[in-house]
Design a protein around this motif. Sequence first.
Motif, PDB file in Angstrom:
ATOM      1  N   ARG A  43      -9.263  -4.638  11.283  1.00 17.21           N
ATOM      2  CA  ARG A  43      -8.017  -4.363  10.557  1.00 17.21           C
ATOM      3  C   ARG A  43      -7.048  -3.670  11.522  1.00 17.21           C
ATOM      4  O   ARG A  43      -7.446  -2.767  12.263  1.00 17.21           O
ATOM      5  N   TYR A  93       0.862  -1.198   0.000  1.00 16.75           N
ATOM      6  CA  TYR A  93       0.000   0.000   0.000  1.00 16.75           C
ATOM      7  C   TYR A  93       0.902   1.254   0.000  1.00 16.75           C
ATOM      8  O   TYR A  93       0.686   2.202  -0.765  1.00 16.75           O
ATOM      9  N   GLU A 114      -4.735  14.769   9.076  1.00 18.28           N
ATOM     10  CA  GLU A 114      -5.591  13.575   8.964  1.00 18.28           C
ATOM     11  C   GLU A 114      -5.739  13.085  10.400  1.00 18.28           C
ATOM     12  O   GLU A 114      -4.818  12.516  10.956  1.00 18.28           O
ATOM     13  N   ASN A 162       0.541   3.651  13.757  1.00 15.75           N
ATOM     14  CA  ASN A 162      -0.380   2.586  13.324  1.00 15.75           C
ATOM     15  C   ASN A 162      -0.137   2.156  11.872  1.00 15.75           C
ATOM     16  O   ASN A 162      -0.396   1.015  11.509  1.00 15.75           O
ATOM     17  N   PHE A 163       0.358   3.101  11.048  1.00 17.30           N
ATOM     18  CA  PHE A 163       0.746   2.764   9.666  1.00 17.30           C
ATOM     19  C   PHE A 163       2.156   3.308   9.448  1.00 17.30           C
ATOM     20  O   PHE A 163       2.341   4.378   8.866  1.00 17.30           O
ATOM     21  N   THR A 222      -6.981   1.848  13.642  1.00 17.37           N
ATOM     22  CA  THR A 222      -6.958   2.548  12.356  1.00 17.37           C
ATOM     23  C   THR A 222      -7.977   3.678  12.424  1.00 17.37           C
ATOM     24  O   THR A 222      -9.085   3.476  12.941  1.00 17.37           O
ATOM     25  N   CYS A 223      -7.599   4.838  11.890  1.00 12.73           N
ATOM     26  CA  CYS A 223      -8.508   6.006  11.984  1.00 12.73           C
ATOM     27  C   CYS A 223      -9.862   5.739  11.323  1.00 12.73           C
ATOM     28  O   CYS A 223     -10.862   6.322  11.720  1.00 12.73           O
ATOM     29  N   ARG A 276       2.464   8.358   1.717  1.00  8.18           N
ATOM     30  CA  ARG A 276       1.287   9.111   1.268  1.00  8.18           C
ATOM     31  C   ARG A 276       1.569  10.619   1.325  1.00  8.18           C
ATOM     32  O   ARG A 276       0.912  11.405   0.655  1.00  8.18           O
ATOM     33  N   SER A 279      -9.610   2.152   1.427  1.00  8.99           N
ATOM     34  CA  SER A 279      -8.297   2.798   1.269  1.00  8.99           C
ATOM     35  C   SER A 279      -7.595   2.332   0.007  1.00  8.99           C
ATOM     36  O   SER A 279      -7.410   1.129  -0.194  1.00  8.99           O
ATOM     37  N   PHE A 294      -8.220  10.507   0.300  1.00  3.63           N
ATOM     38  CA  PHE A 294      -8.393  10.115   1.699  1.00  3.63           C
ATOM     39  C   PHE A 294      -8.365  11.388   2.547  1.00  3.63           C
ATOM     40  O   PHE A 294      -7.426  12.174   2.473  1.00  3.63           O
ATOM     41  N   MET A 309       1.755   5.954   5.861  1.00  3.80           N
ATOM     42  CA  MET A 309       1.483   7.357   6.168  1.00  3.80           C
ATOM     43  C   MET A 309       2.692   8.231   5.838  1.00  3.80           C
ATOM     44  O   MET A 309       2.569   9.443   5.711  1.00  3.80           O
TER      45      MET A 309
HETATM   46  C1  SIN Z   1      -5.124   5.783   9.121  1.00  4.40           C
HETATM   47  O1  SIN Z   1      -5.541   5.085  10.005  1.00  4.40           O
HETATM   48  O2  SIN Z   1      -4.809   6.940   9.357  1.00  4.40           O
HETATM   49  C2  SIN Z   1      -4.907   5.324   7.716  1.00  4.40           C
HETATM   50  C3  SIN Z   1      -5.761   4.223   7.315  1.00  4.40           C
HETATM   51  C4  SIN Z   1      -5.721   3.944   5.844  1.00  4.40           C
HETATM   52  O3  SIN Z   1      -4.989   4.556   5.048  1.00  4.40           O
HETATM   53  O4  SIN Z   1      -6.491   3.091   5.455  1.00  4.40           O
END
Ligand code: SIN
Length: 482
Positions: free
Chosen positions: A282, A110, A254, A156-157, A287-288, A164, A445, A451, A161
């Motif tokens: 997940r 991803y 974000e 978390n990512f 995850t946000c 992106r 996603s 996003f 992140m």
């Molecule tokens: C996030 O939790 O901030 C990102 C989740 C995603 O990109 O799916």
Amino acid sequence: MNRLSNPALFRQSCYINGQWVDSAKTLTVTNPVDQSVLGTIPSLSVEQVNDAIVQAHEGMLSWSKLTAKQRSIILHRWFTLIEANVDDLGLLMTLEQGKPFNEAKGEIRYAASFIEWFAEEGKRVYGETIPQTVTSNRILTIKQPIGVCSAITPWNFPAAMITRKAAPALAAGCSMLIKPASETPFTALALAELAAQAGIPAGVFNVVTGESRVLGELLTRHPLISKFSFTGSTQVGRQLYEQCASTIKKTSLELGGNAPFIVFDDADIDKAVSSAIQAKFRNGGQTCVCVNRFYIHDAIYEQFLTKFVAKVSQLRVGNGLDEGTDIGPMITSRAIEGMHALVDDAIAKGARKLTLGNEIAEQGHFINPKVLVDVDDSMDIVHEEIFGPIAAMIRFHDEDEVIRRANATIYGLAAYFFSKDIGRVYRVAEKLQSGMVGINTGMISNEVAPFGGVKQSGLGKEGSRYGIEDYLTVKYLCIDIA
Ligand code: SIN
């Protein structure tokens, strides 16, 4: 770490101006499975970070002079190297973050997809000509890189992140300083190693580590930085946004979410159940865009709940490196305390916790998935981001009521709903106050889609053709040709 096939990917130094940099002070990084020490990272001094910002500014001056195509070729090399090292990068991520190895590898792919996407998108940064209002004038716009960019990225990512934000910045001709979460710096540093191997010039992609408060001040206030991007909680985002105001930086945020997942009585129940599992569990619920509140129509509530509980009961909690693990350890014990507080509050106010199969003895950073029923709007769990594997089930009766309840939050990141009625699909999608809506799906996603949230979930869009705009300025040229 000795399981890495390419040990060069395990870096315990910062990457600044093309050099691996250490500092007098260090921070320790631990494995959330057992809190064993994985390694250390520099805790950079104010002077070191200031120097890094000046060097990123110098790096940007020459990087921005390359053509978009030249930058694209280098970014494609970075993408290819990340793909080629997916196993090692996934292993590093599982070790420091805890998510199951297959999920970690999924995140690496991803993450790489943003680099591939923006390597191409950088070649499509078009200006425009605008019909003049004065005969002798010609009016046009050009788009230019905004300048030096900084970003604070979450645990978390640990990979996606970063890319992106960094991929659109670099594709646009900007340089980037990343401050990864102190819990998960090794994935970021491995990405920097591959950026170096790909030939990204010195000063263009930098990873700085250290005390969050110290680095956060510098990356949001330094006058040489033109743009700041953050992924994390609304509370911290608000503080960083205020700091950016001191030098009027362009800012993307974000932030937190409180995603509703609505299942109407005309939905495909099996599809809704399997999507609910994905959208709730997940990354262990960390995850946000994970579901915070399930709203299930009265007429299908029992049917949905029975099928959902059967699937949750099959989820396996354990070490992310063990085959078959669905939910790894949570990142910190503080996070677990927060979840227990939400569950206790809900139970004190009348919710019930269902008994599930496959439960382990909860210890350390491990927590079993939980399903709470009889949840109502008086409970904290309905209003606060859970960020863990706890499903809160709420009944509803009609469309207007559920939309009102779904929108009754300060957040507006993601929302999901299930219905086969096309009229309802449009009505509900338009009325939900949310930046992203999954309709008959729990997975939204991907790199081609924008996003981002509304309300207190943030500002700006990441990914997609919109994602590069945040790293560009539009300059208007007015030419008198008489
Ligand atoms: C996030 O939790 O901030 C990102 C989740 C995603 O990109 O799916």
